[in-house]
Write an enzyme that holds these catalytic residues in place. Structure first.
Site, short mmCIF file in Angstrom:
data_model
loop_
_atom_site.label_atom_id
_atom_site.label_comp_id
_atom_site.label_asym_id
_atom_site.label_seq_id
_atom_site.Cartn_x
_atom_site.Cartn_y
_atom_site.Cartn_z
N ASP A 37 -21.24 25.32 -10.17
CA ASP A 37 -20.26 26.38 -9.90
C ASP A 37 -18.92 25.89 -10.43
OD1 ASP A 37 -22.30 27.58 -8.45
OD2 ASP A 37 -21.14 27.76 -6.59
N HIS A 92 -26.83 20.55 -11.28
CA HIS A 92 -28.24 20.88 -11.49
C HIS A 92 -28.58 20.73 -12.97
CE1 HIS A 92 -28.90 22.87 -7.45
NE2 HIS A 92 -27.58 22.69 -7.48
N SER A 142 -14.58 18.11 -9.92
CA SER A 142 -14.35 17.35 -11.15
C SER A 142 -14.80 18.19 -12.34
CB SER A 142 -15.08 16.00 -11.11
OG SER A 142 -14.61 15.18 -12.15
#
Length: 282
Positions: A89, A145, A249
């Site tokens: 995200d 992911h 980050s």
């Protein structure tokens, strides 16, 4: 405060030591009422949607909340083995092609792929290929992911500084992503080789990899560059958890030339979520 004054002030701070101290604090097991109150205050400050999270009292530390899982089913993964799914995200920072061995960081600033990856031979595999830089803000879900299924063939750990990776730093600190500490995961996928680069930042206590528990936590004092190539690559599925940041980050994806094409609508500032399609076969 303008960007240059902000960066000048940050130069005076011991950023790595500060990040280790903050990381240690986030791993402190405070009493449940204190911990839950701190999490709720943080969520209000940054606009975190707590409805996506398990009950707050399940987190033993503040750090566990930073690296929180989501409730099942909230991030469907785009189908198709040759469709690139967003690994995080976040917001698009830059996309493009690796030209003359360099990636664009921001307008007027670029940096070498070899410095980013800590491996000239590996960087050569991505010359002319597509890349995407995705920024995770403090409010974002912090797990990473796999963007494609395939096999993990190796990893590179490159120690470095821990500058912030917010927009002000990206516009001002030249070669930022090649200066900061990073963990590079190398994959073989239906679209050829792919590198997933997790870039550390100020107060990002650690970056961890879930696919191999033997990989050391990052941001350790006196750490040296490390690399490992697996004799038996590790099979992974698209959408499987790769690892996590303990704060926001940046993740950078790189692809071999002629293999992947990114969606041209991925302009700087566009928001993406885990599993959403970023592109596909070239």
């Amino acid at each position: 405060m303008n960007d240059r004054l902000f960066i000048s002030a940050l130069r005076l701070l011991p950023k790595n030591a500060l990040s280790r101290a903050v990381g240690a604090l986030t791993r402190w097991r405070a009493p449940v009422p204190v911990r839950v109150a701190a999490i709720r205050a943080f969520a209000r400050r940054y606009g975190i949607d707590l409805s996506e999270c398990p009950d707050l009292d399940v987190y033993r530390t503040f750090g566990e909340f930073f690296a929180r899982p989501l409730r099942p089913g909230l991030r469907p993964i785009a189908p198709g083995e040759r469709v690139v799914a967003s690994p995080v995200d976040g917001a698009v920072s830059e996309t493009g092609r690796v030209e003359a061995g360099r990636l664009v960081q921001a307008k007027g600033i670029d940096y070498p792929a070899a410095a980013l990856l800590g491996d000239e031979a590996l960087a050569a595999r991505f010359a002319g290929g597509a890349y995407a830089t995705l920024y995770l803000a403090p409010k974002d879900y912090h797990r990473i992911h796999f963007p494609l299924g395939g096999r993990v063939t190796g990893w590179r750990y490159v120690p470095g500084k821990l500058w912030p990776v917010n927009p002000a730093s990206v516009r001002t600190v030249r070669g930022l992503f090649a200066l900061n500490e990073r963990l590079v995961t190398v994959l073989e996928t239906p679209l050829g080789a792919c590198a997933v680069v997790a870039v550390g930042a100020t107060v990002v206590g650690r970056v961890c990899a879930y696919y191999d528990p033997s990989i050391p936590f990052t941001n350790l004092p006196g750490a040296a560059p490390r690399r490992h190539d697996y004799e038996t690559p590790i099979p992974v599925e698209k959408g499987q958890e790769l690892g996590a940041f303990e704060m926001g980050s940046t993740v950078i994806l790189l692809f071999e030339p002629g293999k992947a094409r990114l969606d041209p609508r991925l302009a700087p500032g566009v928001r993406v979520r885990v599993g959403e399609p970023l592109g596909g076969a070239a």
